[in-house]
Write a protein that holds these residues in place. Structure first.
Motif, short mmCIF file in Angstrom:
data_model
loop_
_atom_site.label_atom_id
_atom_site.label_comp_id
_atom_site.label_asym_id
_atom_site.label_seq_id
_atom_site.Cartn_x
_atom_site.Cartn_y
_atom_site.Cartn_z
N ASN A 280 0.65 -1.18 -0.04
CA ASN A 280 0.18 -0.02 -0.03
C ASN A 280 0.94 1.31 0.13
O ASN A 280 0.52 2.41 0.49
N GLU B 249 2.70 4.63 -1.43
CA GLU B 249 2.48 5.55 -2.57
C GLU B 249 3.99 5.82 -2.87
O GLU B 249 4.56 6.68 -1.98
N ASN C 40 0.44 -4.30 -4.63
CA ASN C 40 -0.31 -3.30 -3.87
C ASN C 40 0.40 -2.10 -3.60
O ASN C 40 -0.01 -1.41 -2.62
N ARG D 16 1.10 2.13 -5.37
CA ARG D 16 0.69 3.13 -6.29
C ARG D 16 2.05 4.06 -6.84
O ARG D 16 2.73 4.21 -5.75
N TYR E 114 3.78 7.01 -8.94
CA TYR E 114 3.40 8.14 -9.66
C TYR E 114 4.75 8.79 -10.22
O TYR E 114 5.69 8.65 -9.57
N GLU F 69 -0.29 9.27 -12.44
CA GLU F 69 -0.21 7.80 -12.06
C GLU F 69 0.18 7.13 -12.90
O GLU F 69 -0.40 7.12 -14.26
N GLU G 285 0.09 3.48 -14.78
CA GLU G 285 -0.80 2.36 -15.17
C GLU G 285 -0.01 1.21 -15.34
O GLU G 285 1.18 1.06 -15.46
N GLU G 286 -0.57 0.07 -15.11
CA GLU G 286 -0.05 -1.27 -15.44
C GLU G 286 0.71 -1.17 -16.84
O GLU G 286 2.11 -1.67 -16.91
#
Length: 249
Positions: free
Chosen positions: A82, A84, A111, A113, A115, A148, A150-151
């Protein structure tokens, strides 16, 4: 905040960030993957390869490399779930190769994120100066405008790193055609990289360019370096990279 991390393109930016109100833990990328061999079959082999190159090229002992460089990259592998993660990298070739490698490391984590944080470049200013043009407010606004990944963007970064490791110019050119809001100037950067190969003997080849400067009477290194930065900021080279080419003339 415990789950916010900033991966920075160097110690200079780390100093700038201290002057802001930005929260989060800092990880500093202290490599220069634009120089030297980067092909290894394992991460441990990669560290050994790079430690040997840095020791030979920049007279930094292996222990110091592991302490200052590898320890920072290890923080990426140890990121919590989780998390960031903010990638503070510029668009030049130097920064991009480092960012591709960071994405390769981040790809093993679940999991999280990720950026991309871009520098805010004032109108009529040199795009390749990047974060060096930023004040505290600019940096805070850069973070606010983060993009952000993306995959598909993460996978693009991994593919770029793999192709770069193998010096697969054809594959890099192919990848440079992919449109992504997380990889600005990618086509220009890959084209610039192609000009670093010895077989390219046009004026855009960096070694040829420096030789022509010297032949024209610009022989002082500081003058050569200043001119190089003006004309080839896209590479993001520091004085150490340019000095090596200068000494070879």
């Amino acid at each position: 905040m415990e789950n916010i991390f900033h991966i920075l393109n160097g110690d200079c930016l780390a100093g700038q960030l201290k002057e802001t109100s930005i929260d989060g833990k800092v990880i500093i990328c202290r490599e220069a993957l634009i120089s030297g061999d980067v092909k290894a079959s394992s991460l441990e082999g990669f560290w050994k390869l790079r430690a040997g190159f840095i020791a030979k090229e920049y007279h930094v002992d292996h222990e110091n490399y592991y302490e200052k460089v590898v320890s920072e990259f290890q923080k990426i592998s140890d990121l919590p779930g989780n998390a960031e993660v903010h990638l503070w990298f510029e668009d030049d070739l130097f920064c991009q190769t480092n960012m591709w490698f960071c994405l390769f490391l981040l790809s093993d984590l679940k999991n999280i994120r990720i950026y991309r944080v871009y520098p805010r470049i004032p109108i009529n200013k040199d795009h390749w100066k990047g974060f060096s043009l930023s004040n505290a407010k600019d940096l805070e606004e850069s973070l606010h405008s983060k993009v952000e990944l993306e995959e598909k963007d993460i996978q693009l970064g991994i593919h770029l790193w793999n192709a770069y490791q193998n010096q697969d110019m054809g594959r890099l050119i192919q990848l440079s055609e992919i449109q992504s809001g997380c990889f600005n100037k990618l086509k220009e950067v890959i084209e610039a990289y192609s000009n670093t190969f010895p077989e390219n003997q046009t004026v855009n080849n960096l070694q040829v360019y420096i030789k022509e400067l010297v032949d024209s009477g610009i022989t002082d290194f500081n003058s050569v370096f200043e001119k190089f930065q003006q004309d080839f900021g896209i590479y993001g080279y520091g004085d150490l990279q340019v000095k090596k080419m200068y000494d070879a003339v």
